[in-house]
Design an enzyme around this catalytic site. Structure first.
Site, PDB file in Angstrom:
ATOM      1  CG  HIS A   1       8.292  -8.654 120.237  1.00 55.33           C
ATOM      2  ND1 HIS A   1       9.568  -8.796 120.751  1.00 55.33           N
ATOM      3  CD2 HIS A   1       7.588  -9.699 120.742  1.00 55.33           C
ATOM      4  CE1 HIS A   1       9.622  -9.875 121.505  1.00 55.33           C
ATOM      5  NE2 HIS A   1       8.431 -10.438 121.532  1.00 55.33           N
TER       6      HIS A   1
ATOM      7  CG  HIS B   1       4.999 -11.123 122.754  1.00 54.57           C
ATOM      8  ND1 HIS B   1       5.675 -12.086 122.040  1.00 54.57           N
ATOM      9  CD2 HIS B   1       3.756 -11.053 122.220  1.00 54.57           C
ATOM     10  CE1 HIS B   1       4.869 -12.582 121.098  1.00 54.57           C
ATOM     11  NE2 HIS B   1       3.708 -11.962 121.185  1.00 54.57           N
TER      12      HIS B   1
ATOM     13  CG  ASP C   1       8.442 -12.026 127.279  1.00 52.23           C
ATOM     14  OD1 ASP C   1       7.575 -11.704 126.440  1.00 52.23           O
ATOM     15  OD2 ASP C   1       9.426 -12.749 126.979  1.00 52.23           O
ATOM     16  CG  HIS C   2      10.089  -8.848 124.828  1.00 51.83           C
ATOM     17  ND1 HIS C   2      11.324  -9.072 124.275  1.00 51.83           N
ATOM     18  CD2 HIS C   2       9.525 -10.073 124.984  1.00 51.83           C
ATOM     19  CE1 HIS C   2      11.504 -10.372 124.099  1.00 51.83           C
ATOM     20  NE2 HIS C   2      10.422 -11.000 124.521  1.00 51.83           N
TER      21      HIS C   2
ATOM     22  CG  HIS D   1       8.159 -13.707 118.066  1.00 48.65           C
ATOM     23  ND1 HIS D   1       7.935 -14.938 118.618  1.00 48.65           N
ATOM     24  CD2 HIS D   1       8.082 -12.817 119.086  1.00 48.65           C
ATOM     25  CE1 HIS D   1       7.719 -14.807 119.925  1.00 48.65           C
ATOM     26  NE2 HIS D   1       7.804 -13.530 120.237  1.00 48.65           N
TER      27      HIS D   1
ATOM     28  CG  ASP E   1      11.163 -13.068 121.945  1.00 47.95           C
ATOM     29  OD1 ASP E   1      12.242 -12.917 122.551  1.00 47.95           O
ATOM     30  OD2 ASP E   1      10.058 -13.142 122.518  1.00 47.95           O
TER      31      ASP E   1
ATOM     32  CG  HIS F   1      13.514 -15.478 125.612  1.00 48.78           C
ATOM     33  ND1 HIS F   1      12.767 -15.588 126.748  1.00 48.78           N
ATOM     34  CD2 HIS F   1      12.828 -14.662 124.782  1.00 48.78           C
ATOM     35  CE1 HIS F   1      11.649 -14.867 126.624  1.00 48.78           C
ATOM     36  NE2 HIS F   1      11.670 -14.293 125.427  1.00 48.78           N
TER      37      HIS F   1
HETATM   38 FE    FE Z   1       9.993 -13.028 124.707  1.00 51.74          FE
HETATM   39 ZN    ZN Z   2       7.978 -12.481 122.266  1.00 52.94          ZN
END
Ligand code: FE
Ligand code: ZN
Length: 269
Positions: A62, A64, A66-67, A121, A143, A181
């Site tokens: 996805h 985001h 942090d990915h 998410h 996530d 995570h």
């Molecule tokens: Fe994340």
């Molecule tokens: Zn995420």
């Protein structure tokens, strides 16, 4: 030390820690690797160099940051590597827009992954499901599913998220669940309030706490374990339903409402 495949497998799984609590998963053999959700390039480049691995693919669940934040830097080092990402989201440098039931071929690893659509998410979130050479199943779920918990519902609806989780819950019980995570201990702390009488949950908490005390990942989990301890996969269990309704002071009339009550509770925990 992350691999949970049998030793005879030519493939291995590795969780590379990044930021505070992210894991960037690597699926690799002796020479080649694909990386999942590289939010940061540096730890991936360091691991590849240290183990003399060549990067042959990037898989994104996805959008985001942090990915996806490390994709551009990884591609500076490995310019021709394919980047697979959900068709419904905007992913930097994506070369292959994928959707439900697509097959991602990883010829270097002699492996094929099936794409699952798991919105909730984010609205285009995907997961990747495959088997190693010994037919041991594994899942990269980003996530969507965490050990003892699930992702926050940012873009989708509670009904979508519950559908997505049910889809993952129906995978083979022995499936190794590679979450993005390390939220396990805080999830389990909360889950113990939801199901104080769940012995499996108490046992797993002890196990996970011991691993974290040694700075070891609690992941991968398995579908079988999550079905026993994760409240979000247990909306059909009477104790979970009772706890959820007493938290929100109102009885839920269907599984989606139970899920929404649990999600609200966890958001505020
Ligand atoms: Fe994340
Ligand atoms: Zn995420």
């Amino acid at each position: 030390m992350t691999n949970r495949f049998s030793e005879a497998s030519s493939l291995q799984l590795k969780a590379i820690p990044a930021f505070n609590d992210n894991y960037i998963w690597l699926l690799h053999n002796a020479h080649q690797a694909v990386v999942v959700d590289p939010g940061d390039a540096q730890p991936v480049l360091a691991f590849l160099a240290h183990h003399q691995l060549d990067l042959t693919g990037v898989l994104i669940t996805h959008h985001h940051n942090d990915h996806v934040g490390g994709i551009t830097e990884l591609l500076r080092h490995y310019p021709s590597v394919p980047v697979y990402g959900p068709a419904l989201e905007s992913i930097p440098k994506r070369t292959h827009a994928i959707q439900a039931d697509d097959i991602v071929h990883l010829p270097e690893l002699a492996c094929r992954l099936r794409v699952l659509s798991v919105p909730g998410h984010t609205s285009g979130h995907v997961a990747y499901f495959g088997h190693n050479d010994l037919n041991e199943p594994f899942l990269f779920c980003g996530d969507t599913l965490f050990s003892g918990g699930c992702g926050r519902v940012f873009e989708g609806t509670a009904a979508q998220m519950l559908d997505s989780l049910n889809q993952l819950a129906a995978l083979p019980p022995q499936t190794l669940v590679c979450c993005a995570h390390e939220y396990t201990l805080s999830n389990l702390n909360w889950a113990l309030n939801v199901e104080p009488n769940n012995d499996d949950l108490h046992d797993y908490y002890q196990h996970a706490a011991a691993l974290r005390a040694e700075q070891q990942p609690t992941l991968p989990s398995t579908i079988e374990l999550e079905l026993r301890i994760n409240p979000f996969l247990r909306t059909h269990i009477p104790e979970v339903q009772l706890s959820a309704s007493s938290y929100s002071s109102c009885a839920a009339s269907n599984p989606t409402e139970v899920f929404a009550q649990l999600r609200e509770w966890k958001n505020n925990a």
